[in-house]
Design a protein around this motif. Structure first.
Motif, mmCIF file in Angstrom:
data_model
loop_
_atom_site.group_PDB
_atom_site.id
_atom_site.type_symbol
_atom_site.label_atom_id
_atom_site.label_comp_id
_atom_site.label_asym_id
_atom_site.label_seq_id
_atom_site.Cartn_x
_atom_site.Cartn_y
_atom_site.Cartn_z
ATOM 1 N N ASP A 589 10.043 -1.230 7.503
ATOM 2 C CA ASP A 589 10.399 -2.584 7.927
ATOM 3 C C ASP A 589 9.919 -2.832 9.353
ATOM 4 O O ASP A 589 10.162 -2.027 10.258
ATOM 5 C CB ASP A 589 11.913 -2.782 7.847
ATOM 6 N N GLN A 590 9.254 -3.968 9.559
ATOM 7 C CA GLN A 590 8.665 -4.277 10.861
ATOM 8 C C GLN A 590 9.571 -5.109 11.767
ATOM 9 O O GLN A 590 9.250 -5.323 12.930
ATOM 10 C CB GLN A 590 7.332 -5.018 10.652
ATOM 11 N N LEU A 591 10.701 -5.567 11.241
ATOM 12 C CA LEU A 591 11.606 -6.331 12.084
ATOM 13 C C LEU A 591 12.423 -5.425 12.998
ATOM 14 O O LEU A 591 12.547 -5.686 14.189
ATOM 15 C CB LEU A 591 12.548 -7.182 11.219
ATOM 16 N N TYR A 592 12.989 -4.375 12.422
ATOM 17 C CA TYR A 592 13.856 -3.500 13.213
ATOM 18 C C TYR A 592 13.403 -2.045 13.210
ATOM 19 O O TYR A 592 13.868 -1.246 14.016
ATOM 20 C CB TYR A 592 15.305 -3.592 12.715
ATOM 21 N N GLY A 593 12.498 -1.710 12.307
ATOM 22 C CA GLY A 593 11.964 -0.353 12.287
ATOM 23 C C GLY A 593 12.953 0.706 11.839
ATOM 24 O O GLY A 593 12.693 1.893 11.987
ATOM 25 N N GLN A 594 14.090 0.291 11.286
ATOM 26 C CA GLN A 594 15.111 1.251 10.875
ATOM 27 C C GLN A 594 15.153 1.434 9.365
ATOM 28 O O GLN A 594 15.493 2.505 8.868
ATOM 29 C CB GLN A 594 16.483 0.783 11.377
ATOM 30 N N ASN A 595 14.816 0.386 8.639
ATOM 31 C CA ASN A 595 14.900 0.450 7.186
ATOM 32 C C ASN A 595 13.575 0.919 6.601
ATOM 33 O O ASN A 595 12.523 0.339 6.877
ATOM 34 C CB ASN A 595 15.272 -0.933 6.619
ATOM 35 N N LYS A 596 13.633 1.977 5.835
ATOM 36 C CA LYS A 596 12.453 2.473 5.132
ATOM 37 C C LYS A 596 12.808 2.708 3.680
ATOM 38 O O LYS A 596 13.939 3.049 3.340
ATOM 39 C CB LYS A 596 11.937 3.781 5.759
ATOM 40 N N THR A 597 11.838 2.472 2.833
ATOM 41 C CA THR A 597 11.998 2.800 1.425
ATOM 42 C C THR A 597 10.664 3.324 0.927
ATOM 43 O O THR A 597 9.683 3.361 1.688
ATOM 44 C CB THR A 597 12.465 1.578 0.613
ATOM 45 N N TYR A 598 10.632 3.754 -0.309
ATOM 46 C CA TYR A 598 9.397 4.316 -0.857
ATOM 47 C C TYR A 598 8.799 3.385 -1.888
ATOM 48 O O TYR A 598 9.504 2.720 -2.646
ATOM 49 C CB TYR A 598 9.657 5.695 -1.446
ATOM 50 N N PHE A 599 7.505 3.380 -1.885
ATOM 51 C CA PHE A 599 6.723 2.510 -2.748
ATOM 52 C C PHE A 599 5.890 3.422 -3.647
ATOM 53 O O PHE A 599 5.055 4.191 -3.172
ATOM 54 C CB PHE A 599 5.838 1.631 -1.857
ATOM 55 N N VAL A 600 6.140 3.353 -4.935
ATOM 56 C CA VAL A 600 5.468 4.236 -5.892
ATOM 57 C C VAL A 600 4.459 3.439 -6.701
ATOM 58 O O VAL A 600 4.795 2.402 -7.294
ATOM 59 C CB VAL A 600 6.490 4.900 -6.831
ATOM 60 N N VAL A 601 3.223 3.919 -6.705
ATOM 61 C CA VAL A 601 2.187 3.324 -7.539
ATOM 62 C C VAL A 601 1.943 4.247 -8.718
ATOM 63 O O VAL A 601 1.617 5.426 -8.535
ATOM 64 C CB VAL A 601 0.883 3.096 -6.748
ATOM 65 N N LYS A 602 2.127 3.744 -9.906
ATOM 66 C CA LYS A 602 1.947 4.533 -11.124
ATOM 67 C C LYS A 602 1.228 3.681 -12.166
ATOM 68 O O LYS A 602 1.638 2.547 -12.442
ATOM 69 C CB LYS A 602 3.309 4.979 -11.667
ATOM 70 N N ASN A 603 0.127 4.247 -12.684
ATOM 71 C CA ASN A 603 -0.701 3.523 -13.655
ATOM 72 C C ASN A 603 -1.146 2.159 -13.113
ATOM 73 O O ASN A 603 -1.209 1.161 -13.836
ATOM 74 C CB ASN A 603 0.048 3.335 -14.979
ATOM 75 N N GLY A 604 -1.405 2.141 -11.806
ATOM 76 C CA GLY A 604 -1.947 0.940 -11.187
ATOM 77 C C GLY A 604 -0.946 -0.146 -10.896
ATOM 78 O O GLY A 604 -1.332 -1.250 -10.481
ATOM 79 N N GLU A 605 0.357 0.116 -11.057
ATOM 80 C CA GLU A 605 1.396 -0.857 -10.741
ATOM 81 C C GLU A 605 2.344 -0.286 -9.698
ATOM 82 O O GLU A 605 2.575 0.922 -9.668
ATOM 83 C CB GLU A 605 2.170 -1.270 -11.990
ATOM 84 N N GLY A 606 2.904 -1.159 -8.862
ATOM 85 C CA GLY A 606 3.767 -0.694 -7.782
ATOM 86 C C GLY A 606 5.229 -1.037 -8.012
ATOM 87 O O GLY A 606 5.559 -2.093 -8.557
ATOM 88 N N ASN A 607 6.113 -0.123 -7.556
ATOM 89 C CA ASN A 607 7.549 -0.338 -7.656
ATOM 90 C C ASN A 607 8.232 0.240 -6.418
ATOM 91 O O ASN A 607 7.802 1.273 -5.893
ATOM 92 C CB ASN A 607 8.127 0.336 -8.899
#
Length: 623
Positions: A589-607
């Motif tokens: 997160d670029q607003l506060y830099g505290q919140n992070k999550t993971y972004f998984v790309v599988k079979n060409g789609e992201g979640n």
């Protein structure tokens, strides 16, 4: 002008007689000329109110009772703090000398009749002398122009650019150009007043009729004044600023102003050369060349002289009041002349008719228009529970060819304050609106002074009423005064929540002016996430922005009550455009830099798994 202008803007269509056409034009030459590499952020400040430390706030109060801000209140410290907020331009609203109720006869200024002045401090859009500035704003009114020139210099030294108003559609009922440069004749000085219309008259007339003060007008709230006698000497009467052709206009008309004639005949036809159709694609240099040998109405020349006078003073751009009530051919002539003097001049117009947007951008050579009736109105409807966020995507799609030119705002001198009960009801509920307004397009962002500390405009100022900070009265702005802290400009009187709010604006605006993605591509991901996505609430809105160097996912929660938890989906075509391979990525997160999550790309789609609290927003960067 007042918000009643939206109700009468339709008159412009009659007078201008321009066809309501929508052109499906992609990136044209004008867009290429004015596209910036980084976001622009405009800080609108009502100059008379900014530095006022007085907290009395008596309705209809005088300067002695309620105080007034000065040019000198914009100290180096104040300007530094505005710059540090993430601002690139300051729009000093209400600078040109306008009609007001105060005795400045000692300085060679005539008194204005309170019967044709709105409020006590007067409307900034009833300009009385375009070649000087409001004497209220000077420590020494005799040196008011020099004090403003010094402010221009201080602003530039703070690495900020300066915008002021020009109001071409109308001027004060009693205009007196006592500071005209050599060779400049006053408005109306050479008019043939025996006829309703003449191409080179500056005004429209109502022959053989005296002007009559509108019924129901109670100047100064009934206070005694030697000039209040039920009479204003105007013979023959002139058309009123909003186009009323009555010698006795209505109290809801812009009765304090008179309409300027640009060569539009009373039947709406044009009495001047028209631009060839292909000029929508032409540069400002070509527009300038087109007008070189053309005979144009006198009012065109007068306003061009005014604009070039202020460009010579170091002004970096203009905000044009009610530009759609003036023909776009004039704007081609005016703006091309300005750009020939300063190619980087910032030209912003108040236009409310979407059918005319492209005319004023492409033929009128405007850099930016208000995005009021589309994005602003939709965001207001969403937070008021009257609309779905889904419709924001349709707006972006419909303006894809001109989105860069549509300036975004949530607060200005005409509108209800963002934090007021009539709008978002609280500063917190305004946060997701501000994130979307700032990041959804490449357009400039504008905020209104006090917005960043939650000013709600609760005062009953006199002529001006609550929910809007009055532009007609001497008044203080309480939340802003707490930040001003007696002239220290350090936020010393702000509450913790107000400090946190200003920190939010500072983070958001500074991120926006540095982000390359926000000057890149846009794609809504709302539709794919609204379909069969458990937990994706109807008051969420999401989209992606990207450039070669940066990829962003923006999510806003317009609900002030509900926390949402869901799996965010990014479609395969976006993953392909981003050249992301299957794998796991960090979203920071670029607003506060505290919140992070993971972004998984599988079979060409992201979640990505997302949990978002009420009124919260994330600007995730793919790392």
């Amino acid at each position: 002008m007042m918000n009643t202008k939206i109700l009468v803007a339709g008159l412009a269509v009659t007078l201008l007689c321009t066809a309501c056409k929508t052109r499906d034009l992609k990136m044209n030459e004008h867009t290429k000329e004015s596209t910036a590499d980084k976001k622009i952020v405009v800080y609108q400040v009502f100059t008379r109110l900014f530095g006022n430390k007085n907290t009395t706030n008596k309705p209809w109060g005088t300067i002695e009772e309620n105080g007034v801000g000065k040019f000198n209140d914009f100290t180096d410290k104040a300007l530094h703090e505005i710059k540090d907020l993430g601002v690139t331009y300051i729009w000093y609203t209400g600078v040109p000398h306008h009609a007001l109720v105060r005795d400045y006869t000692a300085y060679g200024i005539s008194n204005d009749d309170p019967e044709v002045v709105k409020g006590r401090a007067g409307s900034p859009y009833a300009v009385k002398d375009y070649y000087n500035v409001n004497p209220d704003l000077a420590v020494n009114p005799a040196e008011r122009l020099q004090e403003f020139e010094a402010l221009i210099d201080r602003t530039h030294k703070a690495d900020l650019k300066v915008i002021i108003d020009i109001v071409p559609n109308h001027i004060a009922r009693k205009y007196e150009g006592k500071n005209n440069p050599d060779g400049v004749r006053d408005f109306g000085a050479d008019d043939n007043t025996a006829v309703e219309y003449n191409r080179n008259n500056n005004f429209y007339y109502i022959p053989n009729e005296h002007f009559k003060i509108p019924a129901g007008v109670i100047p100064l709230n009934g206070e005694k004044n030697p000039l209040i006698d039920g009479f204003f000497d105007e013979n023959p009467a002139k058309w009123t600023g909003n186009g009323s052709r009555k010698a006795n206009p209505d109290q809801n008309d812009w009765y304090e102003t008179v309409k300027v004639n640009y060569g539009i005949r009373p039947d709406g036809t044009k009495d001047f050369p028209e631009l060839p159709a292909d000029f929508a694609q032409k540069s400002y240099q070509e527009h300038s060349a087109f007008w070189q040998d053309k005979d144009v109405p006198d009012s065109w020349k007068k306003f061009r002289s005014i604009a070039l006078y202020w460009i010579e003073k170091g002004i970096d751009g203009f905000r044009y009041d009610m530009a759609e009530m003036v023909p776009y051919e004039f704007w081609s002539y005016m703006n091309a002349s300005i750009k020939m003097k300063n190619p980087n001049a910032f030209l912003l117009a108040e236009v409310y008719n979407p059918n005319e947007y492209r005319n004023y951008i492409q033929l009128g050579k405007m850099d930016y228009l208000y995005d009021k009736v589309e994005t602003y109105d939709k965001l207001k409807d969403i937070i008021r529970g009257k609309s779905s966020p889904d419709e924001l995507s349709k707006i972006q799609e419909g303006m894809s060819d001109i989105e860069h030119h549509m300036l975004h705002f949530l607060d200005n001198h005409d509108e209800q304050r963002l934090a007021s009960p009539e709008f978002a009801d609280s500063p917190e509920r305004g946060k997701p609106l501000m994130v979307v307004s700032t990041t959804i397009s490449t357009s400039p962002t504008m905020i209104y002074f006090g917005q960043e500390v939650g000013e709600a405009g609760n005062e009953n100022a006199g002529f001006g009423t609550h929910s809007r900070t009055s532009i007609f009265d001497y008044i203080g702005v309480p939340s802003h005064q707490k930040w001003m802290n007696g002239g220290k400009f350090d936020g010393g009187q702000l509450s913790d929540s107000e400090k946190n709010l200003r920190d939010f604006y500072k983070r958001l605006l500074n991120f926006s002016i540095k982000s390359t993605a926000l000057m890149g591509d846009f794609r809504e991901i709302q539709s794919v996430n609204r379909q069969n996505n458990t937990g994706y609430d109807e008051l969420l809105y999401s989209y992606v922005r990207w450039s070669e160097k940066q990829k962003l996912i923006v999510i806003a929660n317009f609900s002030s009550e509900k926390t949402s938890q869901f799996e965010l989906k990014i479609p395969s075509d976006i993953i392909s455009k981003w050249n992301l391979k299957d794998g796991k990525y960090v979203l920071a997160d670029q607003l506060y830099g505290q919140n992070k999550t993971y972004f998984v790309v599988k079979n060409g789609e992201g979640n990505a798994q997302v949990k978002i609290k009420p009124s919260e927003s994330f600007i995730y960067e793919v790392e």
